[in-house]
Write a protein that holds these residues in place. Structure first.
Motif, short mmCIF file in Angstrom:
data_model
loop_
_atom_site.label_atom_id
_atom_site.label_comp_id
_atom_site.label_asym_id
_atom_site.label_seq_id
_atom_site.Cartn_x
_atom_site.Cartn_y
_atom_site.Cartn_z
N MET A 1 -5.37 -7.65 11.75
CA MET A 1 -4.57 -6.14 11.52
C MET A 1 -5.83 -5.17 10.85
N ARG A 2 -5.57 -4.27 12.15
CA ARG A 2 -6.70 -3.12 12.03
C ARG A 2 -6.39 -1.83 10.18
N THR A 3 -5.02 -1.56 11.25
CA THR A 3 -4.17 -0.03 10.01
C THR A 3 -3.48 -1.08 8.93
N VAL A 4 -3.46 -1.27 8.13
CA VAL A 4 -2.52 -0.97 7.25
C VAL A 4 -2.05 0.20 6.24
N THR A 5 -0.27 0.36 6.08
CA THR A 5 -0.31 1.11 5.51
C THR A 5 0.92 1.54 4.17
N VAL A 6 0.50 1.75 3.40
CA VAL A 6 1.56 1.61 2.19
C VAL A 6 1.82 2.86 1.81
N VAL A 7 3.73 2.37 1.79
CA VAL A 7 4.28 3.79 0.99
C VAL A 7 4.47 3.71 0.03
N GLY A 8 4.21 5.00 -0.81
CA GLY A 8 4.00 4.82 -2.37
C GLY A 8 2.88 4.72 -2.47
N ALA A 9 2.57 5.98 -3.36
CA ALA A 9 1.31 5.85 -4.30
C ALA A 9 1.60 5.67 -5.60
N SER A 10 2.21 4.61 -5.89
CA SER A 10 2.31 4.51 -8.19
C SER A 10 1.98 3.43 -8.18
N LEU A 11 2.36 2.57 -8.79
CA LEU A 11 1.81 1.54 -9.78
C LEU A 11 1.77 0.68 -8.64
N ALA A 12 2.74 -0.45 -7.75
CA ALA A 12 2.66 -1.02 -7.07
C ALA A 12 1.94 -0.92 -5.18
N GLY A 13 1.52 0.88 -5.18
CA GLY A 13 0.92 0.90 -3.95
C GLY A 13 0.01 0.87 -4.27
N LEU A 14 -1.04 0.53 -5.86
CA LEU A 14 -1.46 0.85 -5.46
C LEU A 14 -2.31 -0.71 -6.16
N TYR A 15 -1.32 -1.40 -6.22
CA TYR A 15 -2.23 -2.63 -6.86
C TYR A 15 -1.86 -3.52 -5.26
N ALA A 16 -1.15 -2.47 -4.98
CA ALA A 16 -0.85 -3.33 -3.34
C ALA A 16 -1.93 -2.85 -3.00
N ALA A 17 -3.21 -2.19 -2.74
CA ALA A 17 -4.58 -1.28 -2.07
C ALA A 17 -5.44 -2.44 -1.85
N ARG A 18 -5.30 -2.31 -3.94
CA ARG A 18 -6.08 -3.16 -4.42
C ARG A 18 -6.68 -4.87 -4.03
N ALA A 19 -4.87 -5.12 -3.88
CA ALA A 19 -4.79 -6.55 -2.95
C ALA A 19 -5.62 -7.03 -2.11
N LEU A 20 -5.01 -5.72 -0.90
CA LEU A 20 -5.55 -5.70 0.68
C LEU A 20 -7.43 -5.79 0.63
N ARG A 21 -7.93 -5.06 -0.46
CA ARG A 21 -8.79 -5.37 -0.65
C ARG A 21 -9.66 -6.09 -1.17
N ALA A 22 -9.15 -6.62 -2.15
CA ALA A 22 -9.76 -7.81 -3.11
C ALA A 22 -9.21 -9.10 -1.87
N GLN A 23 -8.89 -9.16 -1.20
CA GLN A 23 -8.36 -10.47 -0.11
C GLN A 23 -8.50 -9.82 1.31
N GLY A 24 -9.89 -9.93 1.23
CA GLY A 24 -10.75 -8.81 2.39
C GLY A 24 -10.07 -8.47 3.85
N PHE A 25 -8.92 -7.09 3.66
CA PHE A 25 -8.86 -6.75 4.46
C PHE A 25 -9.75 -5.30 4.86
N ASP A 26 -10.45 -5.35 6.04
CA ASP A 26 -11.25 -4.20 5.94
C ASP A 26 -10.93 -3.51 6.91
#
Ligand SMILES: Cc1cc2nc3c(=O)[nH]c(=O)nc-3n(C[C@H](O)[C@H](O)[C@H](O)COP(=O)(O)OP(=O)(O)OC[C@H]3O[C@@H](n4cnc5c(N)ncnc54)[C@H](O)[C@@H]3O)c2cc1C
Ligand code: FES
Lengths: 450, 110
Positions: A1-26
């Motif tokens: 995947m080249r682009t991932v879009t998180v819709v909703g910039a609150s608790l779950a959205g931030l944790y999703a962004a963190r998880a993407l990076r933590a799981q190696g999505f660059d």
């Protein structure tokens, strides 16, 4: 995947962004948020945040361009101060830099173009993307009828700032509509601020579906024990206004940036049974609905939330969901902890392209009211029995266990965190056997719960 | 040195909260993994008492939102806590546990 879009910039959205990076999505990571604020923590909004006097002077409401707003850690909203934003912020500058996400704030997503693989924004922009995490949370229900100044819901920072300004302007008559957790916390904070508080609850007792009758009774006594009136079994017929326009006291929570004519100010609440309660401020806490309107035209299945499997995967493999908006199997939680746990699972499945992980932790929730801490964990069924395993309502501290067929299904604690945590962990480990009742512990009769 | 309790009154796996005076934040003392540890009792995330938390090895899990702290250093091991809790020196004198509260660090200037 080249682009991932998180819709909703609150608790779950931030944790999703963190998880993407933590799981190696660059790849490219885009986060879209309807609010202008960077992710902030909601639970304090009904607790200490509301209780605290408006702090530092409001930032100058200077004219900033929308593109500036995208990059600001906080907004220039009327009275959202630097200290407010800092106190509630869920991340810091270092982390923001590490995440390397593009934050598109202040513009809601308006649709999902699954054929074209894009998220559409309300302002006409189009974000081409390979994967989507839906984390749009929930929106408060409102009462029908014309808008009235002095009537508040409590979900966003802007909501809380508007309500706080009114409450701190002086002791007032407050009517809270709805005796759920948000209503209860708001009532508790208003009482702490010296307001005269009445809760109106349509059901015979608040929180019975969540807690069962006996424990709901324990919670109801917290209100009455602190001088808050609890009127149950009656709905609201209308919010009354005597016709005067609202002076310069607060506003009705109109979306920031829009110019509205001042709605007439609320003066009272007319109940279905004919009673009239005087009110300077009304807080409407009658539940939320998942924020799925923007997905109405999408092929996703929506039924009180976005339908997902236990791993947060929707009908489309490249679209996952987490937090208050997501229905995992049969369950849609509206809890802080679920919104922090589900994203890592959902992201893992998104990156794997199939469900390889499931979210199985039992639901967990806490609430702070009148200086007491309530904690609830597990899956309580409507027919479960409940018994108090430790402490008592009189002591203001107790641990209650819910049971079905000799197994514990859920645990409730009032100011009893230690044994509660033990039980919660056992619930997480699966199938705890019921502990023997200590001598003298009152046992609730089967069927004591509705 | 502040006396806490006798060592036999804090068995392995147990923790206790001590309040010293209004100026000193409460301290949590743990007996775990064959050692004694003392850290600030209030979680660095929000308002919860770490002495009520779940202890495993030399870690304590906050009872409110499950942040994990290393009792040896006070450092948070996972979110939602991002700041450490202070650690304090513990000693046993004649079977009595004592803590020496750390000298308060300069309060971060807002
Ligand atoms: C006052 C208050 C007190 C609470 N107290 C507790 C508590 O004590 N304990 C507990 O467990 N839980 C509590 N909660 C619940 C907890 O805060 C929520 O479960 C949590 O915030 C859910 O996170 P979320 O990210 O799923 O949704 P939300 O926090 O609702 O965030 C969703 C975000 O998506 C944005 N959005 C919506 N639609 C769109 C769109 N179309 N495009 C872009 N963005 C969009 C919204 O503006 C919002 O910022 C409380 C909630 C409130 C409001
Ligand atoms: S208060 Fe300790 S983790 Fe939140």
């Amino acid at each position: 995947m080249r682009t991932v879009t998180v819709v909703g910039a609150s608790l779950a959205g931030l944790y999703a962004a963190r998880a993407l990076r933590a799981q190696g999505f660059d790849g490219r990571l885009v986060v879209i948020g309807a609010e202008r604020h960077r992710p902030y923590d909601r639970p304090p909004l009904s607790k200490d945040f509301l209780a605290r006097a408006p702090g530092a002077p409001a930032m100058a409401a200077g004219a900033r361009s929308p593109s500036d707003a995208d990059t600001l850690a906080l907004s220039d909203a009327d009275a959202v101060t630097l200290s407010d934003a800092e106190a509630l912020s869920l991340s810091d500058a270092d982390e923001d830099a590490e995440l390397a996400a593009e934050w598109l704030l202040g513009t809601p997503a308006a649709g999902l173009d699954t054929a074209g693989r894009a998220v559409l924004l309300a302002d006409g922009r189009r974000i081409t993307t390979d994967g989507v995490v839906i984390a749009t949370g929930a929106t408060p229900r409102t009462l029908p009828g014309p808008p009235r100044a002095g009537v508040h819901t409590l979900r966003t920072l802007d909501d809380a700032v508007a309500l706080r300004a009114e409450l701190h302007a002086g002791a007032r008559k407050v009517v809270v509509i709805g005796g759920g957790f948000i209503g209860a916390e708001a009532a508790s904070t208003c009482a702490e601020l010296g307001a005269d508080v009445t809760i109106v609850e349509a059901a015979p007792l608040p929180l019975v579906p969540q807690l069962g009758r006996e424990i709901a009774q324990v919670c109801a006594r917290l209100h009455t024990g602190h001088g808050v009136r609890l009127l149950c079994g009656t709905g609201v017929k209308a919010l009354r206004a005597d016709g005067r326009g609202d002076g310069d006291r607060g506003d009705s929570g109109a979306p920031p940036g829009t110019t509205t004519r001042r709605a007439p100010r609320v003066t009272g609440v007319e109940l279905a049974d004919g009673r009239l309660l005087g009110a300077d401020t009304v807080i409407v806490g009658i539940g939320v609905r998942p924020a799925t309107d923007w997905l109405a035209a999408s092929p996703l299945a929506l039924r009180d939330g976005v339908l997902c499997d236990q791993g947060g995967v929707t009908a489309l493999r490249q679209v996952v969901a987490a937090g208050d908006v997501a229905r995992y199997g049969e369950l849609r939680a509206e809890h802080w902890t679920s919104a922090t746990e589900q994203p890592a699972v959902a992201v893992r499945n998104l990156l794997a392209g199939t469900t390889v992980a499931r979210h199985t932790a039992p639901p967990y929730f806490w609430s702070d009211q009148y200086g007491s801490r309530i904690q609830l964990a597990g899956h309580r069924g409507p027919k479960d029995t409940v018994r108090i395993a430790e402490g008592s309502p009189e002591e203001g501290s107790l641990l209650a266990v819910y049971e079905r067929d000799g197994e514990i299904t859920a645990a409730f604690a009032l100011n009893r965190p230690r044994p509660f945590t033990r039980l919660r962990r056992r619930l997480g480990a699966g199938r705890p056997a019921a502990p023997a009742a200590p001598a003298g512990a009152p046992a609730a009769a089967p069927g004591a719960t509705p | 040195m502040i006396p806490v309790c006798r060592i036999e009154d804090l068995p392995e796996g147990e923790s206790v909260r001590i309040e010293i005076d209004d100026a000193t934040p409460a301290i949590a003392v743990f007996h775990t993994d064959g050692a004694l540890y003392a850290v600030d009792d209030t979680c660095s995330h929000q308002d919860a008492s770490l002495s009520e938390g779940w202890v495993e090895g030399c870690f304590v899990e906050c009872p409110l939102h499950a942040a994990l702290f290393d009792l040896r250093t006070g450092a948070p091991v996972c979110l939602p806590a991002r700041r450490p809790v202070r650690t304090h020196e513990v000693s046993v004198v004649d079977g009595m546990i004592h803590v020496r509260p750390a000298v308060p660090e300069e309060e971060a200037v807002a």
